[in-house]
Write an enzyme that holds these catalytic residues in place. Structure first.
Site, PDB file in Angstrom:
ATOM      1  N   ASN A   7       0.825  -1.205   0.000  1.00 27.10           N
ATOM      2  CA  ASN A   7       0.000   0.000   0.000  1.00 27.10           C
ATOM      3  C   ASN A   7       0.858   1.254   0.000  1.00 27.10           C
ATOM      4  O   ASN A   7       2.013   1.238   0.436  1.00 27.10           O
ATOM      5  CB  ASN A   7      -0.938  -0.006   1.206  1.00 27.10           C
ATOM      6  CG  ASN A   7      -1.926  -1.143   1.126  1.00 27.10           C
ATOM      7  OD1 ASN A   7      -2.098  -1.721   0.051  1.00 27.10           O
ATOM      8  ND2 ASN A   7      -2.547  -1.490   2.237  1.00 27.10           N
ATOM      9  N   HIS A  59       5.905  -0.522  -2.719  1.00 30.62           N
ATOM     10  CA  HIS A  59       5.492   0.245  -3.895  1.00 30.62           C
ATOM     11  C   HIS A  59       5.575   1.760  -3.676  1.00 30.62           C
ATOM     12  O   HIS A  59       4.862   2.520  -4.331  1.00 30.62           O
ATOM     13  CB  HIS A  59       4.058  -0.139  -4.309  1.00 30.62           C
ATOM     14  CG  HIS A  59       3.948  -1.524  -4.890  1.00 30.62           C
ATOM     15  ND1 HIS A  59       2.789  -2.266  -4.864  1.00 30.62           N
ATOM     16  CD2 HIS A  59       4.870  -2.293  -5.518  1.00 30.62           C
ATOM     17  CE1 HIS A  59       2.997  -3.443  -5.455  1.00 30.62           C
ATOM     18  NE2 HIS A  59       4.255  -3.484  -5.847  1.00 30.62           N
ATOM     19  N   CYS A  64       7.246  20.430 -11.371  1.00 35.10           N
ATOM     20  CA  CYS A  64       8.595  20.550 -10.817  1.00 35.10           C
ATOM     21  C   CYS A  64       9.123  21.958 -11.115  1.00 35.10           C
ATOM     22  O   CYS A  64       8.648  22.618 -12.051  1.00 35.10           O
ATOM     23  CB  CYS A  64       9.480  19.494 -11.468  1.00 35.10           C
ATOM     24  SG  CYS A  64      11.184  19.491 -10.881  1.00 35.10           S
ATOM     25  N   CYS A 122      11.654  22.477 -12.627  1.00 30.23           N
ATOM     26  CA  CYS A 122      12.200  22.420 -13.988  1.00 30.23           C
ATOM     27  C   CYS A 122      11.099  22.469 -15.052  1.00 30.23           C
ATOM     28  O   CYS A 122      11.385  22.466 -16.241  1.00 30.23           O
ATOM     29  CB  CYS A 122      13.057  21.156 -14.167  1.00 30.23           C
ATOM     30  SG  CYS A 122      12.094  19.647 -14.431  1.00 30.23           S
ATOM     31  N   GLY A 182      -5.097  -9.227   2.974  1.00 27.60           N
ATOM     32  CA  GLY A 182      -5.763  -8.301   2.051  1.00 27.60           C
ATOM     33  C   GLY A 182      -5.041  -8.066   0.746  1.00 27.60           C
ATOM     34  O   GLY A 182      -5.050  -6.956   0.227  1.00 27.60           O
ATOM     35  N   ASN A 241      -8.060 -13.098   4.528  1.00 28.59           N
ATOM     36  CA  ASN A 241      -8.732 -12.528   3.349  1.00 28.59           C
ATOM     37  C   ASN A 241     -10.130 -13.138   3.310  1.00 28.59           C
ATOM     38  O   ASN A 241     -10.282 -14.349   3.476  1.00 28.59           O
ATOM     39  CB  ASN A 241      -7.945 -12.906   2.068  1.00 28.59           C
ATOM     40  CG  ASN A 241      -8.329 -12.061   0.864  1.00 28.59           C
ATOM     41  OD1 ASN A 241      -9.514 -11.843   0.596  1.00 28.59           O
ATOM     42  ND2 ASN A 241      -7.336 -11.594   0.131  1.00 28.59           N
ATOM     43  N   GLU A 287     -11.850 -13.680   0.814  1.00 29.92           N
ATOM     44  CA  GLU A 287     -11.959 -14.523  -0.389  1.00 29.92           C
ATOM     45  C   GLU A 287     -10.709 -15.388  -0.522  1.00 29.92           C
ATOM     46  O   GLU A 287      -9.624 -14.944  -0.156  1.00 29.92           O
ATOM     47  CB  GLU A 287     -12.012 -13.647  -1.644  1.00 29.92           C
ATOM     48  CG  GLU A 287     -13.067 -12.561  -1.660  1.00 29.92           C
ATOM     49  CD  GLU A 287     -14.454 -13.138  -1.760  1.00 29.92           C
ATOM     50  OE1 GLU A 287     -14.584 -14.265  -2.293  1.00 29.92           O
ATOM     51  OE2 GLU A 287     -15.404 -12.479  -1.310  1.00 29.92           O
TER      52      GLU A 287
HETATM   53  P1  NAD Z   1      -6.171  -6.051  -4.771  1.00 29.06           P
HETATM   54  O1  NAD Z   1      -7.127  -4.924  -4.978  1.00 29.06           O
HETATM   55  O2  NAD Z   1      -5.700  -6.789  -5.960  1.00 29.06           O
HETATM   56  O3  NAD Z   1      -6.803  -7.141  -3.797  1.00 29.06           O
HETATM   57  C1  NAD Z   1      -7.393  -6.774  -2.573  1.00 29.06           C
HETATM   58  C2  NAD Z   1      -7.619  -8.042  -1.760  1.00 29.06           C
HETATM   59  O4  NAD Z   1      -8.108  -7.663  -0.484  1.00 29.06           O
HETATM   60  C3  NAD Z   1      -8.640  -9.009  -2.365  1.00 29.06           C
HETATM   61  O5  NAD Z   1      -8.099 -10.323  -2.369  1.00 29.06           O
HETATM   62  C4  NAD Z   1      -9.849  -8.899  -1.418  1.00 29.06           C
HETATM   63  O6  NAD Z   1     -10.543 -10.141  -1.291  1.00 29.06           O
HETATM   64  C5  NAD Z   1      -9.175  -8.506  -0.127  1.00 29.06           C
HETATM   65  N1  NAD Z   1     -10.012  -7.730   0.811  1.00 29.06           N
HETATM   66  C6  NAD Z   1     -11.016  -6.864   0.521  1.00 29.06           C
HETATM   67  N2  NAD Z   1     -11.513  -6.322   1.651  1.00 29.06           N
HETATM   68  C7  NAD Z   1     -10.798  -6.850   2.678  1.00 29.06           C
HETATM   69  C8  NAD Z   1     -10.817  -6.667   4.093  1.00 29.06           C
HETATM   70  N3  NAD Z   1     -11.673  -5.827   4.693  1.00 29.06           N
HETATM   71  N4  NAD Z   1      -9.935  -7.380   4.837  1.00 29.06           N
HETATM   72  C9  NAD Z   1      -9.052  -8.233   4.252  1.00 29.06           C
HETATM   73  N5  NAD Z   1      -8.987  -8.440   2.923  1.00 29.06           N
HETATM   74  C10 NAD Z   1      -9.840  -7.749   2.139  1.00 29.06           C
HETATM   75  O7  NAD Z   1      -4.973  -5.438  -3.930  1.00 29.06           O
HETATM   76  P2  NAD Z   1      -3.425  -5.771  -3.925  1.00 29.06           P
HETATM   77  O8  NAD Z   1      -3.207  -7.239  -3.990  1.00 29.06           O
HETATM   78  O9  NAD Z   1      -2.847  -5.012  -2.798  1.00 29.06           O
HETATM   79  O10 NAD Z   1      -2.881  -5.181  -5.311  1.00 29.06           O
HETATM   80  C11 NAD Z   1      -3.238  -3.887  -5.712  1.00 29.06           C
HETATM   81  C12 NAD Z   1      -2.059  -2.933  -5.892  1.00 29.06           C
HETATM   82  O11 NAD Z   1      -2.592  -1.617  -5.878  1.00 29.06           O
HETATM   83  C13 NAD Z   1      -1.061  -2.967  -4.784  1.00 29.06           C
HETATM   84  O12 NAD Z   1       0.161  -3.108  -5.376  1.00 29.06           O
HETATM   85  C14 NAD Z   1      -1.127  -1.604  -4.101  1.00 29.06           C
HETATM   86  O13 NAD Z   1       0.120  -0.944  -4.249  1.00 29.06           O
HETATM   87  C15 NAD Z   1      -2.055  -0.766  -4.879  1.00 29.06           C
HETATM   88  N6  NAD Z   1      -3.160  -0.184  -4.092  1.00 29.06           N
HETATM   89  C16 NAD Z   1      -2.879   0.430  -2.902  1.00 29.06           C
HETATM   90  C17 NAD Z   1      -3.910   0.957  -2.154  1.00 29.06           C
HETATM   91  C18 NAD Z   1      -3.579   1.615  -0.831  1.00 29.06           C
HETATM   92  O14 NAD Z   1      -2.477   2.131  -0.672  1.00 29.06           O
HETATM   93  N7  NAD Z   1      -4.485   1.570   0.143  1.00 29.06           N
HETATM   94  C19 NAD Z   1      -5.232   0.884  -2.592  1.00 29.06           C
HETATM   95  C20 NAD Z   1      -5.475   0.265  -3.833  1.00 29.06           C
HETATM   96  C21 NAD Z   1      -4.437  -0.276  -4.557  1.00 29.06           C
HETATM   97 ZN    ZN Z   2      12.336  18.333 -12.552  1.00 31.68          ZN
END
Ligand code: NAD
Ligand code: ZN
Length: 261
Positions: free
Chosen positions: A106, A123, A152, A154, A191, A217, A219
């Site tokens: 995240n 990330h 920026c 620049c 998650g 998770n 799911e």
């Molecule tokens: P994803 O969206 O692919 O999957 C989310 C997962 O979380 C799913 O498997 C779902 O079943 C599960 N989920 C949903 N609600 C939940 C809960 N309350 N508790 C536990 N699990 C729950 O997310 P990902 O695998 O992290 O990949 C997405 C990419 O996007 C990541 O690389 C991330 O960097 C980025 N992203 C970040 C954010 C953030 O910073 N909050 C938000 C969206 C996406």
């Molecule tokens: Zn710059």
């Protein structure tokens, strides 16, 4: 690893208490309860923004103003969000000496806001903007206001310091994450759909190095039937609360957990 399956929460708590060297890998799902949508699923960002058009480095280089339509929404949502009980549960597990690090995909900074001390941001994060021409960095809150595209000094359009598809993982974060995965006794995966590479390799690295993999998770994911030893279905805050209750019951030497956990 074989588990009897009769009470997976108790079994997970027993293993965490015995090993006391767990690492967590978290994804967008842990922040859903803070009001930040995940990427996949009907409510997800990808239902609104096609990732090929909005989330690749190539797209940003070609049309940064268009990509900022999606980025503006992410910066606003992340900037207004507060950590939820699941983030607080992770910080509590670290204080208890059960969890030693969080590797997060995240970009919202909510683990740190909840008090987790060792957080590896795989990330990057939304708090910083970077110029992909001269590499100057700026705090997002100083350079960006809603409805604008940040520039920026620049003259180039700035990019949040997050990893878009087609960009490499920050070197230090990748090194540290792989080292944690190779040496932990338990990996708690929370998650994440485990579809984004190379983050999805972390559970396999941990497993091949002898760790027990616990997955939280609601799911099943591609890990559940292959890498996961114990699947705890449910939303992160609820499962973590039950896990922490079970840990506290199982071992009176754990310091008391702040109220709410
Ligand atoms: P994803 O969206 O692919 O999957 C989310 C997962 O979380 C799913 O498997 C779902 O079943 C599960 N989920 C949903 N609600 C939940 C809960 N309350 N508790 C536990 N699990 C729950 O997310 P990902 O695998 O992290 O990949 C997405 C990419 O996007 C990541 O690389 C991330 O960097 C980025 N992203 C970040 C954010 C953030 O910073 N909050 C938000 C969206 C996406
Ligand atoms: Zn710059």
């Amino acid at each position: 690893m074989r588990t009897d399956g009769s009470n997976p929460i108790r079994e997970a708590a027993r293993i965490l208490a015995e090993r006391r060297n767990a690492v967590a890998l978290t994804g967008a799902g842990i922040s859903v309860e803070s009001g930040i949508p995940s990427f996949r699923g009907a409510q997800g960002m990808w239902a609104k923004y096609d990732p090929a058009e909005y989330a690749t480095l190539h797209a940003f280089v070609l049309s940064p103003r268009k990509v900022w339509e999606m980025l503006s929404e992410m910066v606003s949502v992340c900037g207004g969000a507060e950590p939820n009980a699941a983030h607080q549960g992770m910080a509590a597990l670290e204080k208890m000496g059960v969890l030693r690090a969080v590797i997060t995909q995240n970009v919202d900074g909510l683990h740190q806001a909840a008090g987790s001390r060792r957080v590896i941001e795989y990330h990057g994060n939304m708090e910083t903007l970077v110029c992909i021409s001269c590499w100057k960095r700026y705090p997002t809150r100083k350079r960006w206001t809603p409805g604008t595209v940040p520039l920026c000094d620049c003259g180039e359009i700035l990019k949040p310091d997050v990893v878009l598809f087609g960009e490499p993982i920050p070197w230090l974060a990748q090194e540290q994450a792989e080292e944690e995965a190779r040496t932990c006794g338990v990996l708690v995966v929370i998650g994440t759909s485990a579809q984004v590479s190379p983050a999805c390799d972390i559970p396999r690295i941990a497993k091949e190095s002898g760790a027990v993999v616990i997955e939280i998770n609601p799911e099943p994911t591609s890990l559940t039937a292959t890498v996961t030893d114990i699947h705890l279905p449910g939303i992160a805050s609820e499962v973590l609360r039950r896990l922490i209750d079970e840990l506290s019951l199982a071992d009176e030497t754990f310091p008391s957990i702040p109220s709410g956990h």
